[in-house]
Design a protein around this motif. Sequence first.
Motif, PDB file in Angstrom:
ATOM      1  N   THR A  11       0.828  -1.196  -0.018  1.00 54.89           N
ATOM      2  CA  THR A  11      -0.036  -0.062  -0.138  1.00 54.89           C
ATOM      3  C   THR A  11       0.785   1.217   0.253  1.00 54.89           C
ATOM      4  O   THR A  11       0.395   2.111  -0.829  1.00 54.89           O
ATOM      5  N   TYR A  12       1.970   1.237   0.768  1.00 52.81           N
ATOM      6  CA  TYR A  12       2.760   2.357   0.725  1.00 52.81           C
ATOM      7  C   TYR A  12       3.477   2.522  -0.595  1.00 52.81           C
ATOM      8  O   TYR A  12       3.775   3.627  -1.048  1.00 52.81           O
ATOM      9  N   GLY A  13       3.983   1.255  -1.091  1.00 53.97           N
ATOM     10  CA  GLY A  13       4.517   1.653  -2.627  1.00 53.97           C
ATOM     11  C   GLY A  13       3.711   2.171  -3.485  1.00 53.97           C
ATOM     12  O   GLY A  13       3.965   3.125  -4.343  1.00 53.97           O
ATOM     13  N   ALA A  14       2.338   2.007  -3.403  1.00 48.60           N
ATOM     14  CA  ALA A  14       1.089   2.601  -4.430  1.00 48.60           C
ATOM     15  C   ALA A  14       1.065   4.078  -4.156  1.00 48.60           C
ATOM     16  O   ALA A  14       0.956   4.847  -4.865  1.00 48.60           O
ATOM     17  N   ILE A  15       1.125   4.461  -2.781  1.00 53.95           N
ATOM     18  CA  ILE A  15       1.101   5.776  -2.561  1.00 53.95           C
ATOM     19  C   ILE A  15       2.372   6.470  -3.002  1.00 53.95           C
ATOM     20  O   ILE A  15       2.207   7.517  -3.534  1.00 53.95           O
ATOM     21  N   ILE A  16       3.546   5.978  -2.606  1.00 49.40           N
ATOM     22  CA  ILE A  16       4.607   6.680  -3.252  1.00 49.40           C
ATOM     23  C   ILE A  16       4.644   6.662  -4.893  1.00 49.40           C
ATOM     24  O   ILE A  16       5.017   7.738  -5.592  1.00 49.40           O
ATOM     25  N   LEU A  17       4.006   5.642  -5.512  1.00 50.22           N
ATOM     26  CA  LEU A  17       3.932   5.864  -7.004  1.00 50.22           C
ATOM     27  C   LEU A  17       2.780   7.205  -7.320  1.00 50.22           C
ATOM     28  O   LEU A  17       3.442   7.747  -8.118  1.00 50.22           O
ATOM     29  N   SER A  18       1.822   7.342  -6.354  1.00 51.64           N
ATOM     30  CA  SER A  18       1.081   8.569  -6.642  1.00 51.64           C
ATOM     31  C   SER A  18       1.873   9.797  -6.605  1.00 51.64           C
ATOM     32  O   SER A  18       1.830  10.849  -7.281  1.00 51.64           O
TER      33      SER A  18
END
Length: 147
Positions: A49-56
């Motif tokens: 989830t953190y990875g997806a947030i960082i991609l954003s």
Amino acid sequence: MNQQAPHSQIPDMPSLLGWGGLIPFGLAALGTHSGVDALVLYGFIGGTTYGAIILSFLGAVHWGLAMQDDRSPYWYVWSITPALMGFASLLIFDANLRLLALMPLFALTWSVDRQAATRGLIPAWYMQLRTILTIGAVTSLATMLLA
């Protein structure tokens, strides 16, 4: 945007915040290898989830730059693409497949940033920091995959 020396100094605050941003990835990787069921689960869910947030966040950088410099509308399209791809990865319920989806997305966002840096659209220091942080993020995700 002005061309900068290829090895310009990374400003202190982005460096501090960037390195600090690797901490959740590291904690997630540790959790997945802890052998404690709850920590393993939270490691996978939290790390991906953190990875997806960082991609954003990585895409949003280009939205801001496009507004500032009145760039091609295609940069706006790119700016939302990492968020959409990161969100799509969260819809994958198998932890290993989710990790396998996220890792190339980080490489893709890095490659677009590299193209922008080559064109002088982002500061050289940003690309230096992005390279280090992308290696850290992908290494953490790969470590989770090995759990």
